[in-house]
Design a protein around this motif. Structure first.
Motif, short mmCIF file in Angstrom:
data_model
loop_
_atom_site.label_atom_id
_atom_site.label_comp_id
_atom_site.label_asym_id
_atom_site.label_seq_id
_atom_site.Cartn_x
_atom_site.Cartn_y
_atom_site.Cartn_z
N CYS A 122 -11.94 7.75 1.43
CA CYS A 122 -11.33 6.48 1.00
C CYS A 122 -10.75 6.55 -0.40
CB CYS A 122 -12.35 5.34 1.07
SG CYS A 122 -12.87 4.91 2.74
N SER A 123 -10.91 7.72 -1.05
CA SER A 123 -10.39 7.84 -2.42
C SER A 123 -8.88 7.87 -2.39
CB SER A 123 -10.96 9.08 -3.10
OG SER A 123 -12.37 9.00 -3.19
N HIS A 124 -8.27 7.23 -3.38
CA HIS A 124 -6.81 7.19 -3.52
C HIS A 124 -6.48 7.62 -4.94
CE1 HIS A 124 -2.70 5.91 -2.70
NE2 HIS A 124 -2.70 5.31 -3.89
N GLY A 125 -6.05 8.84 -5.05
CA GLY A 125 -5.80 9.38 -6.38
C GLY A 125 -7.11 9.78 -7.03
N PRO B 3 0.84 -1.20 0.00
CA PRO B 3 0.00 0.00 0.00
C PRO B 3 0.88 1.26 0.00
CG PRO B 3 -0.73 -1.58 1.65
CD PRO B 3 0.59 -2.04 1.18
N ARG C 199 1.99 8.05 2.13
CA ARG C 199 2.36 9.42 1.77
C ARG C 199 3.66 9.83 2.45
NH1 ARG C 199 -3.48 12.60 2.33
NH2 ARG C 199 -4.59 11.39 0.72
N LYS D 98 -9.03 5.59 -8.00
CA LYS D 98 -8.97 4.45 -7.11
C LYS D 98 -9.67 4.76 -5.80
CE LYS D 98 -6.30 1.70 -9.63
NZ LYS D 98 -6.73 0.36 -10.09
N ILE D 99 -10.31 3.70 -5.22
CA ILE D 99 -10.99 3.83 -3.93
C ILE D 99 -10.56 2.67 -3.06
CG2 ILE D 99 -13.23 3.82 -2.76
CD1 ILE D 99 -14.43 5.21 -5.12
N ASP D 100 -10.22 2.98 -1.79
CA ASP D 100 -9.83 1.95 -0.82
C ASP D 100 -11.10 1.35 -0.23
OD1 ASP D 100 -8.75 0.34 1.06
OD2 ASP D 100 -7.92 1.95 2.31
N TYR E 20 -7.79 -1.96 -3.63
CA TYR E 20 -8.29 -0.79 -4.36
C TYR E 20 -9.03 -1.26 -5.60
CZ TYR E 20 -4.99 1.83 -1.47
OH TYR E 20 -4.30 2.37 -0.43
#
Length: 627
Positions: free
Chosen positions: A609-612, A441, A444, A615-617, A580
Motif C-alpha cells: 500500500c506504500s506510495h512513494g 489518484p 503509473r 505516503k501510504i494508501d 494517503y
C-alpha cells in the motif's frame, strides 16, 4: 274596765300594695290605711326627721368604696400641639427719617401649653426693607428680675407685656385661645383694634398723577412692561461656508426698554464651550445713517445720532429673517406669552411653528461590483464593506456537529479528449463548511501527474447568478449525477459506505431515486454478479496479489477492529481527502488503535500500500479489516 270608744267601722281591710303593669309585678306605695282612712304623706315628726338626717349611713350600709384615682396624663401629652395665639404690636422709633417718626410693627405671640414656652413672629411684608420673620425664637420668657416666667394666666387681651425691653400691646386672640382661657376661669378683656402704621397707610393713598409733555413715557413703559419678555426660537444657517453648521438660538426681547439678548442653545457632547450668551442685552440698530454704514461697526459707539431706526417688537415675527450684527437669524417659533402679546397688541393671531428640521436623505443602496471570479463571493464582498475586511461569519454550530464528516465520491471526467476518459477523481464534500476538494489518484505510466486537482472551496452551480449564488449541496451528489466545476463536467460513478449511511440517516434531503441509486451501487459492490465472476478478464498481477493478501489477513484475524473506526482515524489526518497519509502519522494511528503492525502479513500489506517513499494508501489497508 274601760272600753275603747266605738268608731262605727265595719271594714278593717288593708289597702292593696301589689299589682301588675305590662306583665311585670310592681310594688305600689299605700295611700290609704286600715279601714280606708287616708294616710298622711309625712308620718314622721320634725324632730325624728332631724335625728335621721344627723345619723351617718355608715352604720346602716357599711364603709363606702373609694372611687379609683384618675389616670395621670403628663402636660406634654395633654397639651401637645395646643398653642395660644395673640395678636399684638409694638412701637419702634425712627430717628433718622423725615417722613416718619415712629413705626408700628404688628406681631403674633404664640404660647405653647406643653412646656410654657413663647415665641414672637412678625409676618413678612414684601418690599418692607425690614428684617422680619421670627423676632424671638421659642423659649421661656422671663417676667421679672426675680426669675419668674410668663404663664398663660398672665396673658389677656388689652394688656402690655414687656419682653427683652420691648413692650408689646396685646389686642386680640384667636377662637381657641378665647375658649381655653374662659374654660380656666379667666375673664377676658374686650378686644381692641389693631394699630396701623401711619407711613404704610400714607403709601396706600393714590399717587399724584403727573402729565408728561413728551409723547413717549419711558418710565411708564418700564413700570408697565417690567419683567415681560418676548421669547423667540431661531436658527442661524451657516452651512454655505466651510465647516459651517445650522445652530439654534433663543432671542429675548425685553419690552421694558426694547433691548435684545441672544442666548446659545447647547447640546450634550457638542464639543463647544458652554458660553451662555452670543450677544449680551442691548439695543440693536436696524437702519444706520449713511456715514455710519461704511464705518467699522466693531469700534463704532452706536448712539441715537448714528441710528435712524432701532429694532422693535413688530420686527420679530415667526417665519421672518432678520440680520443682527452680521448674522441672519430665521425665527421659526415663539412661546405662548409672545403669541398672546402679538394677538392683543398687533392683532396677529396666526403664528404657527415652522418645521426647520432637515430631513435625512434616503440611504444610498450599496451596489457590489461585479464578481471577478477569484475566491468566494462572500470573501470578495467583504472588501466592499470595510477598509480592513473581516472573514465572513461561519455557522459554528454546524461546524461542531459535522466536524471531520466527509462524503467521498468517485467521479470520471467528461471530455472529448481520449486520454481523459480513463482518469478518475475523488470528490470530498466537507459537511462542516460545504466545501469540495478534488483529488486525482496517480496512475503509473499514464503520463498524467496525479495529486490535488482542486483545493477546498465552494462550487457554484451553473446558471446561478453572482448576486445570489447557489452552491452544491450533498443532495446534488448521487450515482450518475453530473457535477460541473469551473467549466469541467464530472460524472459520479461510486461512493464510499459512509455516504450511504449519511443518506439513509438524512433521507429527507435526497430524492428517492438518488438514494436508490447509491443503495444499488453498494449492493453490486458487496456481492458481484455471477456472470462477472465467470468472466475472464486480464487483471494486473499486483492488484491480484493485493486482493489475495487482503483475503488471507481477513481469515487469520480472530478479533479484528472496526473498519469504520480505522477509516475515520485516518481521515482526521487526511485533510485533503486524498486517501494517503504520511508514514509517520500512519504508524502513530496504528499504535493508537493497537493494530498488529509487527505481523508479517501486515508488514507485507503496508509495503504493497506504500506510495512513494513517505505516503501510504490507507484505503486498501482498511479493506483488510472487516466489520
Amino acid at each position: 274596765m274601760c272600753r275603747a270608744p266605738s268608731t262605727g267601722k265595719t271594714a278593717f281591710h288593708r289597702c292593696q300594695t301589689l299589682g301588675y303593669r305590662n306583665g311585670y309585678a310592681v310594688v305600689q306605695r299605700p295611700t290609704l290605711g286600715i279601714g280606708g282612712d287616708r294616710l298622711q304623706v309625712t308620718q314622721l315628726s320634725q324632730a325624728e326627721l332631724d335625728d335621721l338626717a344627723s345619723k351617718a349611713p355608715l352604720l346602716t350600709y357599711g364603709q363606702p368604696k373609694q372611687a379609683p384615682p384618675a389616670e395621670f396624663i403628663p402636660a406634654h401629652v395633654a397639651f401637645d400641639k395646643k398653642v395660644l395665639k395673640f395678636d399684638a404690636y409694638f412701637q419702634e422709633d425712627v430717628p433718622m427719617s423725615t417722613e416718619e417718626h415712629y413705626r408700628i410693627r404688628q406681631v403674633k405671640i404664640y404660647y405653647y401649653l406643653e412646656d410654657d414656652s413663647m415665641s414672637v413672629i412678625e409676618p413678612v411684608v414684601e418690599n418692607s426693607g425690614i428684617p422680619q420673620g421670627k423676632l424671638i425664637k421659642r423659649q421661656r420668657l422671663a417676667k421679672n428680675d426675680r426669675g419668674d416666667h410668663y404663664h398663660w394666666k398672665d396673658l389677656n387681651r388689652g394688656i402690655d407685656i414687656t419682653i427683652y425691653g420691648k413692650t408689646f400691646r396685646v389686642v386680640d386672640c384667636d377662637r381657641f385661645t378665647q375658649v381655653f382661657l374662659e374654660s380656666q376661669g379667666i375673664e377676658l378683656n374686650p378686644p381692641e383694634k389693631m394699630a396701623l402704621d401711619p407711613y404704610t397707610e400714607l403709601r396706600k393713598q393714590p399717587l399724584r398723577k403727573y402729565v408728561t409733555p413728551s409723547d413717549f413715557d419711558q418710565l411708564k413703559q418700564f413700570l408697565t412692561f417690567d419683567k415681560q419678555v418676548l421669547r423667540f426660537y431661531a436658527i442661524w444657517d451657516d452651512t454655505d461656508s466651510m465647516f459651517g453648521e445650522c445652530r439654534t438660538y433663543i432671542i429675548h426681547y425685553y419690552l421694558m426698554d426694547d433691548t435684545v439678548e441672544i442666548r446659545e442653545v447647547h447640546e450634550r457632547n457638542n464639543g463647544r464651550d458652554p458660553f451662555p450668551l452670543l450677544m449680551s442685552r442691548q439695543r440693536v440698530p436696524k437702519v444706520l445713517v449713511k456715514n455710519a454704514e461704511n464705518f467699522p461697526q466693531c469700534v463704532l459707539e452706536i448712539s441715537d445720532q448714528e441710528v435712524l431706526e432701532w429694532y422693535t417688537a413688530k420686527d420679530f415675527l415667526v417665519g421672518k429673517s432678520l440680520t443682527i450684527l452680521g448674522r441672519t437669524f430665521f425665527i421659526y417659533d415663539c412661546d405662548p406669552f409672545t403669541r398672546q402679546y402679538y394677538k392683543e397688541k398687533f392683532g396677529i393671531s396666526d403664528l404657527p411653528r415652522i418645521d426647520v428640521s432637515k430631513k435625512e436623505p434616503a440611504p444610498v443602496k450599496q451596489e457590489l461590483p461585479p464578481y471577478n471570479g477569484y475566491g468566494l463571493v462572500e470573501d470578495s464582498a467583504q472588501n466592499c464593506f470595510a477598509l480592513i475586511p473581516k472573514a465572513p461569519r461561519k455557522d459554528v454550530i454546524k461546524m461542531l456537529l459535522n466536524d471531520n464528516k466527509v462524503l467521498r465520491y468517485l467521479a470520471a471526467l467528461e471530455s472529448p479528449i481520449p486520454e481523459d476518459k480513463d482518469r478518475r477523481f475523488v470528490f470530498s464534500y466537507f459537511l462542516a463548511t460545504d466545501m469540495i476538494s478534488i483529488f486525482e489518484p496517480p496512475v503509473r505510466n499514464s503520463g498524467i501527474i496525479g495529486g490535488k486537482y482542486l483545493g477546498r472551496t465552494k462550487v457554484i452551480k451553473p446558471y446561478s447568478s453572482v448576486e445570489n449564488p447557489v452552491y452544491y449541496s450533498p443532495s446534488d451528489f448521487f450515482i450518475g449525477a453530473v457535477i460541473e466545476v469551473f467549466g469541467h463536467r464530472f460524472v459520479i460513478l461510486d461512493t464510499d459506505d459512509y455516504v450511504l449511511k449519511y443518506m439513509e440517516s438524512n433521507a429527507a434531503q435526497y430524492s428517492p431515486e438518488a438514494l436508490l441509486s447509491v443503495q444499488n451501487r453498494v449492493r453490486k459492490r458487496e456481492g458481484p454478479a455471477p456472470e462477472l465472476e465467470n468472466k475472464q478478464t486480464e487483471v494486473d498481477p499486483g492488484v491480484q496479489e493485493l486482493e489475495v493478501l487482503i483475503d488471507t489477513i481477513q481469515k487469520q484475524l480472530k478479533d479484528p477492529p472496526c473498519k469504520d473506526n480505522i477509516r475515520e482515524a485516518f481521515q482526521i489526518y487526511d485533510k485533503e481527502a486524498s486517501g494517503y497519509v504520511d508514514k509517520e502519522m500512519f504508524f502513530k494511528v496504528c499504535d493508537s488503535l493497537n493494530l498488529p503492525v509487527d505481523d508479517s502479513l501486515i508488514k507485507e500489506l503496508i509495503r504493497m500500500c506504500s506510495h512513494g517513499e513517505d505516503k501510504i494508501d490507507y484505503y486498501n489497508f482498511v479493506r483488510a479489516f472487516s466489520n
